[in-house]
Design a protein around this motif. Structure first.
Motif, PDB file in Angstrom:
ATOM      1  N   ASP A 117       0.853  -1.191   0.000  1.00 20.40           N
ATOM      2  CA  ASP A 117       0.000   0.000   0.000  1.00 20.40           C
ATOM      3  C   ASP A 117       0.889   1.241   0.000  1.00 20.40           C
ATOM      4  OD1 ASP A 117      -2.971   0.948   0.718  1.00 20.40           O
ATOM      5  OD2 ASP A 117      -1.548   2.198   1.836  1.00 20.40           O
ATOM      6  N   PRO A 118       0.388   2.370  -0.503  1.00 18.83           N
ATOM      7  CA  PRO A 118       1.211   3.586  -0.495  1.00 18.83           C
ATOM      8  C   PRO A 118       1.794   3.961   0.872  1.00 18.83           C
ATOM      9  CG  PRO A 118      -0.650   3.912  -1.940  1.00 18.83           C
ATOM     10  CD  PRO A 118      -0.850   2.574  -1.292  1.00 18.83           C
ATOM     11  N   PHE A 119       1.067   3.699   1.962  1.00 16.55           N
ATOM     12  CA  PHE A 119       1.629   4.087   3.265  1.00 16.55           C
ATOM     13  C   PHE A 119       2.891   3.286   3.574  1.00 16.55           C
ATOM     14  CE2 PHE A 119      -0.173   0.380   5.366  1.00 16.55           C
ATOM     15  CZ  PHE A 119       0.493   0.273   6.581  1.00 16.55           C
ATOM     16  N   VAL A 120       2.945   2.035   3.119  1.00 18.16           N
ATOM     17  CA  VAL A 120       4.148   1.224   3.298  1.00 18.16           C
ATOM     18  C   VAL A 120       5.246   1.699   2.350  1.00 18.16           C
ATOM     19  CG1 VAL A 120       5.121  -1.099   3.189  1.00 18.16           C
ATOM     20  CG2 VAL A 120       2.809  -0.765   4.081  1.00 18.16           C
ATOM     21  N   GLN A 121       4.875   2.022   1.121  1.00 15.17           N
ATOM     22  CA  GLN A 121       5.847   2.563   0.177  1.00 15.17           C
ATOM     23  C   GLN A 121       6.534   3.795   0.756  1.00 15.17           C
ATOM     24  OE1 GLN A 121       3.821   3.304  -3.554  1.00 15.17           O
ATOM     25  NE2 GLN A 121       2.766   1.334  -3.486  1.00 15.17           N
ATOM     26  N   TYR A 122       5.741   4.700   1.309  1.00 20.00           N
ATOM     27  CA  TYR A 122       6.323   5.915   1.897  1.00 20.00           C
ATOM     28  C   TYR A 122       7.290   5.552   3.026  1.00 20.00           C
ATOM     29  CZ  TYR A 122       2.278   8.209  -0.390  1.00 20.00           C
ATOM     30  OH  TYR A 122       1.334   8.650  -1.287  1.00 20.00           O
ATOM     31  N   GLY A 123       6.887   4.577   3.846  1.00 20.88           N
ATOM     32  CA  GLY A 123       7.744   4.159   4.949  1.00 20.88           C
ATOM     33  C   GLY A 123       9.063   3.581   4.462  1.00 20.88           C
ATOM     34  N   LEU A 124       9.017   2.731   3.448  1.00 24.44           N
ATOM     35  CA  LEU A 124      10.243   2.146   2.896  1.00 24.44           C
ATOM     36  C   LEU A 124      11.177   3.224   2.350  1.00 24.44           C
ATOM     37  CD1 LEU A 124       8.664  -0.892   1.006  1.00 24.44           C
ATOM     38  CD2 LEU A 124      10.163  -1.032   3.009  1.00 24.44           C
ATOM     39  N   ILE A 125      10.590   4.214   1.712  1.00 22.67           N
ATOM     40  CA  ILE A 125      11.406   5.275   1.098  1.00 22.67           C
ATOM     41  C   ILE A 125      12.113   6.113   2.162  1.00 22.67           C
ATOM     42  CG2 ILE A 125      11.303   7.406  -0.254  1.00 22.67           C
ATOM     43  CD1 ILE A 125       8.913   6.006  -1.783  1.00 22.67           C
ATOM     44  N   VAL A 126      11.372   6.586   3.155  1.00 25.38           N
ATOM     45  CA  VAL A 126      12.012   7.456   4.153  1.00 25.38           C
ATOM     46  C   VAL A 126      12.949   6.671   5.057  1.00 25.38           C
ATOM     47  CG1 VAL A 126      10.209   9.210   4.088  1.00 25.38           C
ATOM     48  CG2 VAL A 126      10.015   7.350   5.742  1.00 25.38           C
ATOM     49  N   ALA A 127      12.652   5.391   5.280  1.00 25.19           N
ATOM     50  CA  ALA A 127      13.580   4.556   6.054  1.00 25.19           C
ATOM     51  C   ALA A 127      14.913   4.445   5.324  1.00 25.19           C
ATOM     52  CB  ALA A 127      12.974   3.171   6.278  1.00 25.19           C
ATOM     53  N   GLY A 128      14.854   4.241   4.013  1.00 23.48           N
ATOM     54  CA  GLY A 128      16.081   4.182   3.222  1.00 23.48           C
ATOM     55  C   GLY A 128      16.850   5.489   3.261  1.00 23.48           C
ATOM     56  N   TRP A 168       7.355   1.626  14.057  1.00 27.44           N
ATOM     57  CA  TRP A 168       6.785   2.471  13.010  1.00 27.44           C
ATOM     58  C   TRP A 168       5.308   2.710  13.263  1.00 27.44           C
ATOM     59  CZ3 TRP A 168      10.077   4.777   9.909  1.00 27.44           C
ATOM     60  CH2 TRP A 168       9.571   5.545   8.854  1.00 27.44           C
ATOM     61  N   GLY A 169       4.854   3.912  12.963  1.00 35.01           N
ATOM     62  CA  GLY A 169       3.462   4.254  13.220  1.00 35.01           C
ATOM     63  C   GLY A 169       2.666   4.592  11.980  1.00 35.01           C
ATOM     64  N   SER A 170       1.379   4.279  12.047  1.00 36.39           N
ATOM     65  CA  SER A 170       0.404   4.726  11.047  1.00 36.39           C
ATOM     66  C   SER A 170      -0.954   4.742  11.724  1.00 36.39           C
ATOM     67  CB  SER A 170       0.387   3.793   9.838  1.00 36.39           C
ATOM     68  OG  SER A 170      -0.583   4.231   8.901  1.00 36.39           O
ATOM     69  N   GLY A 171      -1.712   5.769  11.457  1.00 39.53           N
ATOM     70  CA  GLY A 171      -3.038   5.853  12.051  1.00 39.53           C
ATOM     71  C   GLY A 171      -4.077   5.037  11.305  1.00 39.53           C
ATOM     72  N   ASN A 172      -3.998   5.065   9.969  1.00 39.11           N
ATOM     73  CA  ASN A 172      -5.010   4.432   9.126  1.00 39.11           C
ATOM     74  C   ASN A 172      -4.569   3.137   8.476  1.00 39.11           C
ATOM     75  OD1 ASN A 172      -6.819   6.479   9.600  1.00 39.11           O
ATOM     76  ND2 ASN A 172      -6.419   7.579   7.708  1.00 39.11           N
ATOM     77  N   GLY A 173      -3.264   2.883   8.371  1.00 37.01           N
ATOM     78  CA  GLY A 173      -2.812   1.702   7.654  1.00 37.01           C
ATOM     79  C   GLY A 173      -3.191   1.783   6.185  1.00 37.01           C
ATOM     80  N   GLY A 174      -3.513   0.623   5.592  1.00 30.97           N
ATOM     81  CA  GLY A 174      -3.747   0.563   4.157  1.00 30.97           C
ATOM     82  C   GLY A 174      -5.154   0.920   3.739  1.00 30.97           C
ATOM     83  N   ILE A 175      -5.600   2.113   4.088  1.00 33.45           N
ATOM     84  CA  ILE A 175      -6.968   2.533   3.759  1.00 33.45           C
ATOM     85  C   ILE A 175      -7.154   2.658   2.246  1.00 33.45           C
ATOM     86  CG2 ILE A 175      -6.493   5.010   4.000  1.00 33.45           C
ATOM     87  CD1 ILE A 175      -9.343   5.243   5.215  1.00 33.45           C
ATOM     88  N   HIS A 176      -6.100   3.031   1.530  1.00 35.24           N
ATOM     89  CA  HIS A 176      -6.184   3.129   0.067  1.00 35.24           C
ATOM     90  C   HIS A 176      -6.524   1.764  -0.535  1.00 35.24           C
ATOM     91  CE1 HIS A 176      -5.051   4.279  -4.058  1.00 35.24           C
ATOM     92  NE2 HIS A 176      -4.443   3.103  -4.113  1.00 35.24           N
ATOM     93  N   THR A 177      -5.780   0.727  -0.122  1.00 42.13           N
ATOM     94  CA  THR A 177      -6.025  -0.624  -0.634  1.00 42.13           C
ATOM     95  C   THR A 177      -7.394  -1.134  -0.211  1.00 42.13           C
ATOM     96  OG1 THR A 177      -3.666  -1.158  -0.648  1.00 42.13           O
ATOM     97  CG2 THR A 177      -5.206  -3.010  -0.551  1.00 42.13           C
ATOM     98  N   PHE A 178      -7.741  -0.910   1.047  1.00 42.55           N
ATOM     99  CA  PHE A 178      -9.030  -1.390   1.556  1.00 42.55           C
ATOM    100  C   PHE A 178     -10.183  -0.798   0.743  1.00 42.55           C
ATOM    101  CE2 PHE A 178     -12.734  -1.374   4.308  1.00 42.55           C
ATOM    102  CZ  PHE A 178     -12.730  -2.677   4.802  1.00 42.55           C
ATOM    103  N   GLU A 179     -10.136   0.509   0.569  1.00 46.17           N
ATOM    104  CA  GLU A 179     -11.197   1.183  -0.175  1.00 46.17           C
ATOM    105  C   GLU A 179     -11.261   0.689  -1.624  1.00 46.17           C
ATOM    106  OE1 GLU A 179     -11.824   5.642  -1.893  1.00 46.17           O
ATOM    107  OE2 GLU A 179     -11.370   5.485   0.250  1.00 46.17           O
TER     108      GLU A 179
END
Length: 415
Positions: free
Chosen positions: A71-82, A104-115
């Motif tokens: 999901d995009p929220f994970v993509q963002y996390g991978l990028i900034v972690a790198g 690591w934190g996220s309030g909504n998680g994969g809401i994009h994928t879920f929706e």
């Protein structure tokens, strides 16, 4: 004797910059990230704008399979972690991976994928054909998991969820595990990708979002008498926290020190803050106590200040109560530029505090032209323009639905 914890690396992708340096430059300029929504057609929504990432393509940073599976929220996390690992100069082949973890934190998680997946099912034939990655992509813990997998980090690993206090909660936990001796290096932060139909529609139903569609760029106006809600943002921020002697031994560049944190609960309301900022006040006091500092030691405070009618004033009452007499204190609300990144807010605002210390500058509160009459007297809200000044100690405030309050204190590193 508790061990000292320092910051040795940072990474950020935000609506006003896709690196820490670009993000910081935009903050000092007072640049707004708000613009009409492009993720979907917002025609039928009360709010038609948000703070989206600009000129961003995940495939510029990740391989095709990483983009497809996450999901995009994970993509963002991978990028900034790198980014943060590179910034810290970490050679993972020479690092004890069992003593290196991820919180690591996220309030909504994969809401994009879920929706997306549920919408496809609901508008289709009714035959349940879901993507095999549907479940892992929506799990809120998947960013911490995928970061650890990508970089081979085998230490402490989990996800914090405390709504909009989430990113700070992650930093606090990482800080504690290192000073308690249970880890040497921790990657901590948060990421969020909440600009979706369901998210915008849901926050509209709560009347939490600004609806200034004709004034999108200045819609986030903390402390202003005309404020009418927050502006949604997206992105992520990462910090490398490291035990001081470990950092010294590998010759790391030490950016700043984490010196105190605290969490409290308002125990008051599902979505509203305490009107007098009672929980926020206690949190700030406890963070100062944890750091062994006085209120008069703090030079800069990054306020949670989301530009909501009730929240901003309650927080300022708490700040005035704690810092009364500290005439050198500058307060600013950088969500006026980034929008509100929800679970990632604490991470990018921690970076803001650290950059203020590094560069001797306080970013402004943008877009506020008519300060509310209820603002307590004596507070310098850094309206309109950044301020050049030495910043030795900075505080970051974050508060979340459910009454969660998380506060972190950062200090210029001294031997």
């Amino acid at each position: 004797m508790q061990r000292r914890v320092v910051i040795t690396g940072m990474g950020a992708i935000t609506p006003i910059g896709l690196t820490v340096e670009d993000f910081w430059a935009s903050l000092l300029e007072g640049k707004s990230g708000a613009a009409p929504i492009t993720r979907f057609d917002p025609e039928h929504f009360k709010t038609k704008f948000a703070c989206e990432l600009k000129q961003f393509d995940a495939q510029d940073y990740l391989d095709r399979n990483e983009v497809r599976k996450n999901d995009p929220f994970v993509q963002y996390g991978l990028i900034v972690a790198g980014q943060a690992i590179a910034n810290a100069g970490l050679d993972l082949d020479k690092t004890d991976r069992y003593r290196t973890g991820v919180i690591w934190g996220s309030g909504n998680g994969g809401i994009h994928t879920f929706e997306e997946q549920v919408s496809e099912f609901a508008t289709g034939t009714g035959v349940p054909r879901f993507n095999p990655f549907f479940i892992p992509k929506i799990l809120v813990n998947m960013a911490s998991g995928m970061i650890s997998i990508k970089f081979g980090l085998k230490g402490i690993n989990y996800t914090t969820v405390s709504a909009c206090a989430t990113g700070t909660s992650a930093i606090m936990d990482a800080f504690n595990y290192i000073r308690w001796g249970q880890a040497d290096i921790m990657l901590a932060g948060g990421s969020e990708a909440p600009i979706t139909k369901a998210s915008i529609g849901g926050f509209n139903a709560l009347k939490a979002l600004s609806t200034r569609n004709e004034e999108a760029q200045t819609a986030s106006r903390p402390f202003d008498v005309t404020r009418d809600g927050f502006v949604m943002g997206e992105g992520g921020g990462a910090l490398v926290l490291e035990e001081l002697e470990h950092a010294r031994a590998r010759g790391a560049h030490i950016i700043a020190e984490v010196v105190g944190c605290a969490q409290t609960s308002d125990a008051y309301h599902m979505t509203a803050v305490h009107p007098e900022g009672e929980g926020a006040k206690r949190g700030m006091q406890l963070a100062l106590q944890d750091a062994g500092l006085k209120a008069s030691d703090v030079d800069y405070l990054n306020a949670h200040a989301t530009s909501t009618p009730l929240g901003d004033i309650g927080e300022l009452k708490a700040i005035q109560s704690v810092f009364s007499g500290n005439e050198k204190l500058n307060v600013s609300a950088t969500k006026s530029m980034t929008g509100h990144l929800l679970g990632a807010a604490g991470a990018i605002e921690a970076i803001t505090c650290i950059q203020a210390i590094r560069h001797g500058a306080v970013p402004p509160t943008a877009n506020t032209s008519q300060p509310d009459d209820e603002i307590p007297a004596g507070l310098d809200l850094t309206l309109g323009k950044s301020v050049q000044k030495p910043v030795k100690v900075a505080m970051s405030n974050t508060f979340g639905f459910g009454g969660h309050n998380a506060i972190a204190l950062f200090k210029a590193f001294e031997n």
